[in-house]
Design an enzyme around this catalytic site. Structure first.
Site, PDB file in Angstrom:
ATOM      1  N   HIS A 108      -2.665  -3.121  -5.698  1.00 43.13           N
ATOM      2  CA  HIS A 108      -2.926  -2.915  -4.105  1.00 43.13           C
ATOM      3  C   HIS A 108      -4.477  -2.861  -4.149  1.00 43.13           C
ATOM      4  CE1 HIS A 108      -3.618   0.279  -1.100  1.00 43.13           C
ATOM      5  NE2 HIS A 108      -3.434  -1.038  -0.748  1.00 43.13           N
ATOM      6  N   SER A 125       0.790  -1.346   0.077  1.00 39.95           N
ATOM      7  CA  SER A 125       0.022  -0.034  -0.009  1.00 39.95           C
ATOM      8  C   SER A 125       0.697   1.318   0.041  1.00 39.95           C
ATOM      9  CB  SER A 125      -0.841  -0.033   1.191  1.00 39.95           C
ATOM     10  OG  SER A 125      -0.132   0.051   2.310  1.00 39.95           O
ATOM     11  N   GLU A 137      -5.442  -0.654  -7.234  1.00 39.33           N
ATOM     12  CA  GLU A 137      -4.724   0.497  -7.710  1.00 39.33           C
ATOM     13  C   GLU A 137      -3.881  -0.410  -8.487  1.00 39.33           C
ATOM     14  OE1 GLU A 137      -4.542   4.186  -5.061  1.00 39.33           O
ATOM     15  OE2 GLU A 137      -3.385   2.564  -4.232  1.00 39.33           O
ATOM     16  N   ASN A 189      -3.580   6.277  -0.608  1.00 41.15           N
ATOM     17  CA  ASN A 189      -2.947   6.233   0.678  1.00 41.15           C
ATOM     18  C   ASN A 189      -2.065   7.619   0.749  1.00 41.15           C
ATOM     19  OD1 ASN A 189      -3.876   4.156   2.176  1.00 41.15           O
ATOM     20  ND2 ASN A 189      -2.493   2.761   1.469  1.00 41.15           N
TER      21      ASN A 189
END
Length: 329
Positions: free
Chosen positions: A164, A143, A176, A214
């Site tokens: 991800h 992440s 992702e 993130n």
């Protein structure tokens, strides 16, 4: 005319029918790895779930069956027999393995979902690179860490991507995807088709810290903890304000408890090391203290909030894992 090698490459990476990836290995039987294995098996693909602990593998398989049955029970309220049959079909596509190198030897795709530590991941991929089939694609579920740095220790930079997923994997629709400059176009297309096959939506992003979600989310959660440290507001009020005032489904402190403070702590450490002058990623003492005390969030039964015993896992085991990681770095 195609050479034998070209024909083999086309067969492995053709995305015309979305079925070029058939055998998937997921390494790590935690919440993320188990969820990835579940959605892969539910799509009718063969998946081998790998963990060094046989107990962890059995728990993950049982959790898969429980989650999938609960989902089907809602979708098929008048046909519970069909729901049971579909759970059995799911489990037929799942194999358990404790040897990651053996599991990856003939895989089409290997997805790593182990602890969020760059040295652990690099070592894992280096070991896999020596034993995996030449056509095998490597993907990391990180992440926050550098995909480029993981790929640098392997001989397959053309078949390396970031993939991800978001937790809980069976529910969250997003993946992702990160490609390197060296990633083969056909490989990347194949991976995107795989994401479609398992019912997810992909977004493309560059290999930057935190990717898209993130990179925005971690500073937001850190500022919520700083507000708490300063005494600006209580935890419940911070979370309520963001849910009712910003329309979020979950508040920042509740979200950090869900993700795990140990995970957040490792991410912050890594980013601060790479960008020590960026105030967005300055360490927060409260998070470090809570991790040292074993207050990791839902997984330990205590974080910014208290949780029921059935939502908890062994906090001592989590702390020992962190100590082991720190001893390797």
């Amino acid at each position: 005319m195609f050479s034998h090698r070209s024909a083999q490459f086309f067969r492995l990476y053709s995305t015309s029918n979305g079925k070029s990836i058939r055998d998937v290995v997921v390494i790590g039987a935690g919440l993320m790895g188990g969820g990835i294995a579940q959605v892969t098996a539910a799509a009718g693909l063969n998946v081998t779930l790998v963990d060094h602990s046989q107990d962890a593998l059995v728990r993950a398989r049982n959790s898969m069956a429980y989650r999938y049955h609960r989902k089907l029970a809602k979708e098929l309220p008048d046909n519970q027999q069909k729901a049971k049959e579909m759970v059995a079909q799911l489990l037929q596509h799942v194999q358990l393995q404790t040897d990651h190198c053996e599991a990856a030897s003939q895989a089409d795709l290997v997805i790593e979902a182990v602890v969020e530590n760059i040295q652990v991941k690099k070592l894992l991929f280096q070991e896999l690179d020596r034993t995996a089939a030449k056509h095998t694609i490597f993907a990391s579920n990180t992440s926050s860490l550098s995909i480029t740095e993981m790929a640098d220790g392997t001989e397959r930079k053309d078949r390396f991507v970031g993939m991800h997923f978001f937790s809980p994997v069976p529910v969250m629709p997003l993946v992702e995807l990160t490609r390197l400059d060296s990633t083969n176009d056909a490989v990347y297309d194949c991976v995107k088709e795989f994401v479609k096959t398992i019912g997810k939506t992909s977004v493309d992003c560059k290999d930057t810290p935190g990717f898209i979600v993130n990179r925005l989310l971690i500073p937001y959660m850190l500022e919520a903890v700083r507000m708490l440290e300063r005494g600006d507001a209580e935890a419940k009020d911070i979370d309520t304000a963001m849910k009712l005032g910003a329309g979020y489904k979950i508040g920042p402190l509740e979200l950090m408890d869900f993700i795990g403070l140990d995970v957040a702590f490792l991410i912050i450490q890594g980013w601060h090391k790479k960008m020590p002058n960026d105030p967005l990623f300055a360490p927060v003492r409260t998070i470090q203290r809570m991790v040292e005390e074993g207050r990791l969030g839902r997984k330990s039964g205590s974080g910014f909030y208290e949780y029921k015993a059935e939502q908890s896992v062994d906090a001592d085991a989590q702390i020992e894992k962190l100590r082991l990681i720190k001893s390797r770095t």
